[in-house]
Design a protein around this motif. Structure first.
Motif, PDB file in Angstrom:
ATOM      1  N   CYS A 204       9.164 -16.825   1.893  1.00  0.00           N
ATOM      2  CA  CYS A 204       8.699 -16.299   3.181  1.00  0.00           C
ATOM      3  C   CYS A 204       9.355 -17.016   4.358  1.00  0.00           C
ATOM      4  CB  CYS A 204       7.180 -16.419   3.278  1.00  0.00           C
ATOM      5  SG  CYS A 204       6.272 -15.320   2.168  1.00  0.00           S
ATOM      6  N   ASP A 205       9.580 -18.319   4.213  1.00  0.00           N
ATOM      7  CA  ASP A 205      10.143 -19.092   5.314  1.00  0.00           C
ATOM      8  C   ASP A 205      11.648 -18.874   5.462  1.00  0.00           C
ATOM      9  OD1 ASP A 205       7.662 -20.095   5.853  1.00  0.00           O
ATOM     10  OD2 ASP A 205       7.972 -22.004   4.817  1.00  0.00           O
ATOM     11  N   THR A 206      12.385 -18.828   4.335  1.00  0.00           N
ATOM     12  CA  THR A 206      13.839 -18.739   4.413  1.00  0.00           C
ATOM     13  C   THR A 206      14.351 -17.309   4.359  1.00  0.00           C
ATOM     14  OG1 THR A 206      14.143 -18.915   2.017  1.00  0.00           O
ATOM     15  CG2 THR A 206      14.029 -20.978   3.270  1.00  0.00           C
ATOM     16  N   ARG A 207      13.505 -16.406   3.811  1.00  0.00           N
ATOM     17  CA  ARG A 207      13.877 -14.993   3.650  1.00  0.00           C
ATOM     18  C   ARG A 207      15.138 -14.843   2.795  1.00  0.00           C
ATOM     19  NH1 ARG A 207       9.692 -11.548   4.503  1.00  0.00           N
ATOM     20  NH2 ARG A 207       8.226 -12.937   5.523  1.00  0.00           N
ATOM     21  N   ARG A 208      15.244 -15.667   1.764  1.00  0.00           N
ATOM     22  CA  ARG A 208      16.362 -15.549   0.837  1.00  0.00           C
ATOM     23  C   ARG A 208      15.961 -16.176  -0.491  1.00  0.00           C
ATOM     24  NH1 ARG A 208      19.569 -20.055   0.102  1.00  0.00           N
ATOM     25  NH2 ARG A 208      19.099 -21.869   1.383  1.00  0.00           N
ATOM     26  N   GLY A 209      16.759 -15.927  -1.526  1.00  0.00           N
ATOM     27  CA  GLY A 209      16.500 -16.519  -2.824  1.00  0.00           C
ATOM     28  C   GLY A 209      17.005 -15.619  -3.930  1.00  0.00           C
ATOM     29  N   ASN A 210      16.572 -15.920  -5.164  1.00  0.00           N
ATOM     30  CA  ASN A 210      16.973 -15.088  -6.295  1.00  0.00           C
ATOM     31  C   ASN A 210      15.793 -14.232  -6.727  1.00  0.00           C
ATOM     32  OD1 ASN A 210      15.297 -16.815  -7.745  1.00  0.00           O
ATOM     33  ND2 ASN A 210      16.740 -17.083  -9.417  1.00  0.00           N
ATOM     34  N   CYS A 211      15.886 -13.621  -7.908  1.00  0.00           N
ATOM     35  CA  CYS A 211      14.855 -12.696  -8.360  1.00  0.00           C
ATOM     36  C   CYS A 211      13.486 -13.360  -8.451  1.00  0.00           C
ATOM     37  CB  CYS A 211      15.248 -12.083  -9.704  1.00  0.00           C
ATOM     38  SG  CYS A 211      15.622 -13.300 -11.008  1.00  0.00           S
ATOM     39  N   THR A 212      13.448 -14.635  -8.838  1.00  0.00           N
ATOM     40  CA  THR A 212      12.174 -15.335  -8.940  1.00  0.00           C
ATOM     41  C   THR A 212      11.476 -15.406  -7.593  1.00  0.00           C
ATOM     42  OG1 THR A 212      13.440 -16.747 -10.445  1.00  0.00           O
ATOM     43  CG2 THR A 212      11.128 -17.291 -10.104  1.00  0.00           C
ATOM     44  N   ASP A 213      12.238 -15.638  -6.547  1.00  0.00           N
ATOM     45  CA  ASP A 213      11.674 -15.754  -5.208  1.00  0.00           C
ATOM     46  C   ASP A 213      11.232 -14.393  -4.668  1.00  0.00           C
ATOM     47  OD1 ASP A 213      12.405 -18.596  -5.135  1.00  0.00           O
ATOM     48  OD2 ASP A 213      14.450 -17.828  -5.059  1.00  0.00           O
ATOM     49  N   PHE A 214      12.055 -13.366  -4.897  1.00  0.00           N
ATOM     50  CA  PHE A 214      11.656 -12.014  -4.494  1.00  0.00           C
ATOM     51  C   PHE A 214      10.316 -11.631  -5.114  1.00  0.00           C
ATOM     52  CE2 PHE A 214      15.967 -11.466  -3.072  1.00  0.00           C
ATOM     53  CZ  PHE A 214      15.962 -10.380  -2.213  1.00  0.00           C
TER      54      PHE A 214
END
Length: 340
Positions: A204-214
């Motif tokens: 939520c803070d960075t608005r980026r990541g991989n599938c786990t974060d999505f």
């Protein structure tokens, strides 16, 4: 014909001729589900066992059967005795124990064939659908938080704001609103540090990541507004080659909607491929192999701390984790036309 009426007529014709066919072709359920068959090898190399260790335990995930996946011809090559156990949610695992091990290095190979079927929730596209829906004995768990995915306080407020912003009322409208928000505001980006843990606040803070974060964000928001949602993890199978090595895992999600059932969701694939955003709310393609469900997992017969998720080998020496850094995953199509 009046000018305004004529313009509306032209817009209607254009929509019917140009737009509607695209939407229909992109919508799951318009063709029979596709299938893909592969031979899969999961290799684990255990080495650098801590000196003086009295008891070493190793766990390796074993893929599970489901209505959309059939595992066959499972063979295991191990220099030491092992057991195959089942833990919560039907997750399967190879477990071996070494007593007073000497300094050693050894490999455990897990081989199997997988027939994967495209998972399409046809009830999304069928009015007045009837018939029983499978019950899930763990439904209450899919409304609870995970350690890195709280669902009260700030997360609940953010989820409710998403719902309110579009006036969503039904669970289907809410689930779709959350999906649209996640795929339109989060970027698939594995640079830097912090990504990959499935930490909802990081996402939520960075608005980026991989599938786990999505999917941490999608699942957390869904649960926060009362929609059961669950996490699954496995491997994505490339569509551009018939065999080869896989670099890492892929994960996805499902949400449960009353009157419809479990709805497949793959938010990270949708974000990477905008042309398939409609598809990935309601379908999982056949180019994947599922291993385990859930997060904060306790293995069998039990380890010291719950695992964030279970897709890679895990080991403990006298109750303390030690890393297994060397592992290899390869696949081969069993049919020439499986990637069509």
């Amino acid at each position: 014909m009046a000018t305004g009426t004529y313009r509306r007529f032209r817009v209607l014709v254009w929509w019917l001729v140009m737009v509607l066919p695209v939407l229909i072709s992109a919508r799951p359920g318009t063709e029979p589900p596709r299938e893909r068959s592969v031979s899969f090898t999961y290799s684990t190399v255990v080495k650098d066992i801590p000196a003086g260790a009295k008891t070493v335990q190793v766990w390796v995930p074993i893929p599970r059967n489901s209505p959309f996946q059939q595992i066959s011809d499972l063979t295991i090559a191990s220099p030491y005795p092992y057991e195959i156990d089942t833990s919560r949610f039907g997750n399967r695992m190879l477990h071996l124990t070494l007593k007073n091990p000497e300094p050693t290095i050894f490999t455990v190979d897990v081989r199997f064939n997988a027939l994967r079927r495209e998972h399409i929730q046809e009830r999304l596209y069928t009015k007045n659908a009837t018939g029983p829906m499978p019950a899930d004995p763990d439904m209450a768990r899919w409304l609870q938080p995970d350690r890195l995915v709280p669902i009260d306080g700030t997360i609940k407020r953010w989820a409710e704001a998403i719902i309110d912003s579009v006036g969503a009322e039904t669970d289907l409208e809410k689930a779709r609103a959350i999906y649209n928000h996640v795929i339109s505001t989060v970027k698939y980006d594995k640079t830097g540090t912090g990504w990959g843990r499935g930490d909802i606040y990081y996402a939520c803070d960075t608005r980026r990541g991989n599938c786990t974060d999505f999917h941490a964000m999608y699942i957390g928001y869904a649960r926060a507004v009362g929609i059961p949602a669950r996490f699954a993890i496995g491997f994505s199978l490339p569509t551009d080659r018939p065999s080869g090595e896989l670099s890492g895992y892929h994960c996805w999600a499902e949400c449960y909607l009353n009157g419809i059932g479990w709805v497949p969701v793959d938010a990270s694939e949708a974000a990477k491929n905008p042309a398939k955003r409609e598809y990935y709310f309601g379908a999982h393609d056949e180019n994947r192999v599922e291993f385990t469900i859930g997060r904060d997992l306790m293995l069998y017969p039990g380890q010291k701390e719950p695992l964030n998720y279970f897709i890679y080998p895990y080991a403990e020496a006298d109750g303390k984790p030690f890393p297994i850094d060397e592992k290899r995953f390869t696949f081969r199509n069993l049919e020439d036309d499986t990637s069509k």
